[in-house]
Design a protein around this motif. Sequence first.
Motif, PDB file in Angstrom:
ATOM      1  N   LEU A  89       2.002  10.559  -5.357  1.00 49.11           N
ATOM      2  CA  LEU A  89       1.913   9.959  -6.689  1.00 49.11           C
ATOM      3  C   LEU A  89       2.443  10.918  -7.744  1.00 49.11           C
ATOM      4  CD1 LEU A  89       0.970   7.843  -8.751  1.00 49.11           C
ATOM      5  CD2 LEU A  89      -1.304   8.890  -8.630  1.00 49.11           C
ATOM      6  N   PHE A  90       2.031  12.171  -7.688  1.00 49.00           N
ATOM      7  CA  PHE A  90       2.479  13.157  -8.664  1.00 49.00           C
ATOM      8  C   PHE A  90       3.960  13.488  -8.484  1.00 49.00           C
ATOM      9  CE2 PHE A  90      -2.049  13.815  -7.891  1.00 49.00           C
ATOM     10  CZ  PHE A  90      -2.561  13.692  -9.185  1.00 49.00           C
ATOM     11  N   LEU A  91       4.433  13.451  -7.237  1.00 50.82           N
ATOM     12  CA  LEU A  91       5.854  13.676  -6.993  1.00 50.82           C
ATOM     13  C   LEU A  91       6.694  12.574  -7.628  1.00 50.82           C
ATOM     14  CD1 LEU A  91       8.225  15.119  -5.614  1.00 50.82           C
ATOM     15  CD2 LEU A  91       7.731  13.771  -3.558  1.00 50.82           C
ATOM     16  N   PHE A  92       6.296  11.320  -7.434  1.00 48.03           N
ATOM     17  CA  PHE A  92       7.047  10.207  -8.002  1.00 48.03           C
ATOM     18  C   PHE A  92       6.962  10.214  -9.530  1.00 48.03           C
ATOM     19  CE2 PHE A  92       7.311   7.026  -4.242  1.00 48.03           C
ATOM     20  CZ  PHE A  92       7.944   8.012  -3.495  1.00 48.03           C
ATOM     21  N   MET A  93       5.803  10.590 -10.076  1.00 46.41           N
ATOM     22  CA  MET A  93       5.687  10.676 -11.532  1.00 46.41           C
ATOM     23  C   MET A  93       6.605  11.755 -12.094  1.00 46.41           C
ATOM     24  SD  MET A  93       1.564  10.216 -12.050  1.00 46.41           S
ATOM     25  CE  MET A  93       1.688  10.633 -13.787  1.00 46.41           C
ATOM     26  N   ALA A  94       6.687  12.880 -11.405  1.00 48.12           N
ATOM     27  CA  ALA A  94       7.566  13.954 -11.853  1.00 48.12           C
ATOM     28  C   ALA A  94       9.034  13.525 -11.787  1.00 48.12           C
ATOM     29  CB  ALA A  94       7.340  15.202 -11.002  1.00 48.12           C
ATOM     30  N   ILE A 149       1.652   2.983  -6.075  1.00 49.61           N
ATOM     31  CA  ILE A 149       0.787   3.909  -5.328  1.00 49.61           C
ATOM     32  C   ILE A 149      -0.549   4.097  -6.038  1.00 49.61           C
ATOM     33  CG2 ILE A 149       0.547   6.304  -4.591  1.00 49.61           C
ATOM     34  CD1 ILE A 149       3.531   6.346  -4.031  1.00 49.61           C
ATOM     35  N   TYR A 150      -0.507   4.220  -7.350  1.00 44.28           N
ATOM     36  CA  TYR A 150      -1.748   4.396  -8.099  1.00 44.28           C
ATOM     37  C   TYR A 150      -2.656   3.174  -7.965  1.00 44.28           C
ATOM     38  CZ  TYR A 150      -4.931   5.075 -12.016  1.00 44.28           C
ATOM     39  OH  TYR A 150      -6.052   5.207 -12.799  1.00 44.28           O
ATOM     40  N   ALA A 151      -2.067   1.981  -8.120  1.00 37.56           N
ATOM     41  CA  ALA A 151      -2.868   0.759  -8.000  1.00 37.56           C
ATOM     42  C   ALA A 151      -3.431   0.600  -6.589  1.00 37.56           C
ATOM     43  CB  ALA A 151      -2.011  -0.454  -8.372  1.00 37.56           C
ATOM     44  N   ALA A 152      -2.617   0.913  -5.568  1.00 37.44           N
ATOM     45  CA  ALA A 152      -3.099   0.794  -4.190  1.00 37.44           C
ATOM     46  C   ALA A 152      -4.190   1.813  -3.898  1.00 37.44           C
ATOM     47  CB  ALA A 152      -1.933   0.980  -3.222  1.00 37.44           C
ATOM     48  N   THR A 153      -4.075   3.007  -4.465  1.00 34.50           N
ATOM     49  CA  THR A 153      -5.094   4.037  -4.245  1.00 34.50           C
ATOM     50  C   THR A 153      -6.422   3.652  -4.900  1.00 34.50           C
ATOM     51  OG1 THR A 153      -3.375   5.733  -4.164  1.00 34.50           O
ATOM     52  CG2 THR A 153      -5.627   6.473  -4.515  1.00 34.50           C
ATOM     53  N   ASP A 179       0.838  -1.189   0.000  1.00 34.85           N
ATOM     54  CA  ASP A 179       0.000   0.000   0.000  1.00 34.85           C
ATOM     55  C   ASP A 179       0.882   1.252   0.000  1.00 34.85           C
ATOM     56  OD1 ASP A 179       1.003   0.043   2.563  1.00 34.85           O
ATOM     57  OD2 ASP A 179      -0.882  -0.504   3.531  1.00 34.85           O
ATOM     58  N   VAL A 180       0.250   2.413   0.103  1.00 33.61           N
ATOM     59  CA  VAL A 180       0.987   3.665   0.022  1.00 33.61           C
ATOM     60  C   VAL A 180       1.966   3.799   1.184  1.00 33.61           C
ATOM     61  CG1 VAL A 180       0.786   6.172  -0.055  1.00 33.61           C
ATOM     62  CG2 VAL A 180      -0.931   4.743  -1.194  1.00 33.61           C
ATOM     63  N   GLU A 181       1.551   3.398   2.373  1.00 29.66           N
ATOM     64  CA  GLU A 181       2.428   3.505   3.546  1.00 29.66           C
ATOM     65  C   GLU A 181       3.650   2.613   3.401  1.00 29.66           C
ATOM     66  OE1 GLU A 181      -0.784   3.210   3.618  1.00 29.66           O
ATOM     67  OE2 GLU A 181      -1.367   5.172   4.440  1.00 29.66           O
ATOM     68  N   ASP A 182       3.475   1.428   2.817  1.00 30.72           N
ATOM     69  CA  ASP A 182       4.617   0.537   2.614  1.00 30.72           C
ATOM     70  C   ASP A 182       5.626   1.143   1.641  1.00 30.72           C
ATOM     71  OD1 ASP A 182       3.514  -1.330   4.331  1.00 30.72           O
ATOM     72  OD2 ASP A 182       2.465  -2.395   2.716  1.00 30.72           O
ATOM     73  N   VAL A 183       5.122   1.776   0.602  1.00 34.47           N
ATOM     74  CA  VAL A 183       6.016   2.390  -0.384  1.00 34.47           C
ATOM     75  C   VAL A 183       6.813   3.525   0.244  1.00 34.47           C
ATOM     76  CG1 VAL A 183       6.116   3.675  -2.536  1.00 34.47           C
ATOM     77  CG2 VAL A 183       4.570   1.728  -2.327  1.00 34.47           C
TER      78      VAL A 183
END
Length: 243
Positions: free
Chosen positions: A112-117, A87-91, A22-26
């Motif tokens: 998510l947007f930070l990692f994409m950037a 993150i996207y899949a978990a969200t 999930d997001v917290e794990d990432v």
Amino acid sequence: LIVAGEVLVAMFGDHTNGEDRDVEDVLSSYDEPAFRTFIILMTLYLVQLGIFIWVCPETSLLRKVAWGSIGGSITGFQNFLKDALTIYAATIKSQNSLSSGGASPTGLPATLFLFMALAMLTAFVGLLCLAACMKRYDVTYSAAMFVVSFVISASLMSAVHYHTFDHLDGVSNYVIYPFGLMTLLLGAFILVKPKTGAGGFLSNTDGGEEDRDALEGDPSCMDLNVSSGARDGGYRERLLNDD
């Protein structure tokens, strides 16, 4: 060797996609001391390559290796792209669970947007470095060194961040996967090693515009050309006189 090593790494490497995270794990994975140490060491390595490019002369082997390695090493930070997809899949999975339970779903997290950037930035900068390398050296050398540095950088990142060796299946993967990496390094060594031509002189066939300009401006090369032309002219003059 480079193509064979890349195929072995792709076939026998780790292909887990982290669907159960999930997001917290990432986000917590970026707090691991081993990964932070890796980021620091890679940053110092990239700075060192930049110093070689800035300080070493145009015909230096260190500068050539630095230009060939820096683009792939930067692009090898594939963790931003993979973690953004995770993150996207978990969200989306969390939103579907909330919707089925009658609760209002939350929006996409800012991380998510930070990692994409960051994923787009590393890819763009790496390609810029590759283009700059192709302007200075042979295209075959530039592309091959980009692939080698990219695979090595991504493999090291994956081993530290995603614990690649904990997910390999079978003894053959533990043997062939490192063998593929070593094959890549051997191919890069053969590619970078200066070639010797006739008479034991270094060949400049794989150099780019900088190497050719440097050779053309070398006084010793100019003297050799003049001396050779003078010898040929004198030889033709003697033949005409004999006739």
